[in-house]
Motif scaffolding. Structure first.
Motif, short mmCIF file in Angstrom:
data_model
loop_
_atom_site.label_atom_id
_atom_site.label_comp_id
_atom_site.label_asym_id
_atom_site.label_seq_id
_atom_site.Cartn_x
_atom_site.Cartn_y
_atom_site.Cartn_z
N MET A 1 0.81 -1.19 0.00
CA MET A 1 0.00 0.00 0.00
C MET A 1 0.86 1.27 0.00
N HIS A 2 1.95 1.21 0.79
CA HIS A 2 2.80 2.40 0.84
C HIS A 2 3.50 2.64 -0.52
N ILE A 3 3.73 1.60 -1.31
CA ILE A 3 4.33 1.77 -2.64
C ILE A 3 3.33 2.50 -3.55
N LEU A 4 2.07 2.14 -3.44
CA LEU A 4 1.03 2.80 -4.22
C LEU A 4 0.93 4.28 -3.84
N GLY A 5 1.04 4.58 -2.57
CA GLY A 5 1.01 5.97 -2.10
C GLY A 5 2.21 6.75 -2.62
N LEU A 6 3.39 6.11 -2.60
CA LEU A 6 4.59 6.77 -3.14
C LEU A 6 4.45 7.01 -4.65
N LEU A 7 3.91 6.05 -5.36
CA LEU A 7 3.72 6.18 -6.81
C LEU A 7 2.75 7.31 -7.13
N ILE A 8 1.65 7.39 -6.41
CA ILE A 8 0.68 8.46 -6.62
C ILE A 8 1.31 9.81 -6.26
#
Length: 178
Positions: A1-8
């Motif tokens: 989930m934190h990777i998705l947040g970083l990507l966004i």
């Protein structure tokens, strides 16, 4: 989930900076247009002030005189053609560092000033005399103008005898040995 947040977050960061750079580019383009307008403002204002007057006597810019000469050489063959008009515009843009819009405006202004100038030989004589009297006008500038006139005369193929006659008159009045 934190990777998705970083990507966004990264995509948002890139989008914001892309938008800021686009705005800066638009501001720079507008600034350049304003600077060009301000640089040509004195010439445009002189033309506006002279609009009630007519004839070659109001010509006070050697670029106007050179454009009048190019128009006279082009029209010595007949009506001004698209190729001749494009050649004159290209010569103005190249030698005078004008934009296409300013070159078109200068051509219209020169045509307006010379419309009642009389016979082509008279116009060529008057404009050549004017150009020779401009301070700082040397042999190099006269040779450059001669090459501009030749380019215009060759826009529709081989120059006509009347075009060659006008160019010869210019060379004689300008004391050019070609």
């Amino acid at each position: 989930m934190h990777i998705l947040g970083l990507l966004i977050g990264l995509i948002g960061f890139i989008a914001v900076w892309y938008w800021r750079l686009k705005v800066l580019r638009d501001v720079a383009r507008d600034g350049r247009k304003i600077a060009e307008t301000v640089a040509n403002l004195p010439r445009k204002m002189r033309f506006k002030n002279r609009s009630g007057k007519a004839g070659l006597s109001v010509v006070d810019d050697p670029r106007e005189a050179a454009t009048i000469l190019m128009l006279e050489v082009a029209q010595a063959r007949g009506a001004l053609t698209t190729n001749q008009e494009a050649t004159i515009r290209a010569e103005i843009m190249h030698h005078f560092d004008f934009t296409e819009a300013d070159a078109t405006e200068l051509m219209a202004q020169a045509g307006w000033l010379s419309r009642n100038g009389g016979a082509a030989h008279v116009v060529v004589a008057r404009m050549t005399d004017f150009i020779k009297q401009v301070p700082g006008m040397g042999n190099k500038e006269l040779v450059d103008l001669d090459s501009m006139l030749v380019a215009v005369s060759e826009a529709e193929g081989a120059p006509s005898p009347s075009q060659l006659d006008l160019i010869s008159q210019f060379r004689q009045k300008a004391s050019l040995k070609v």
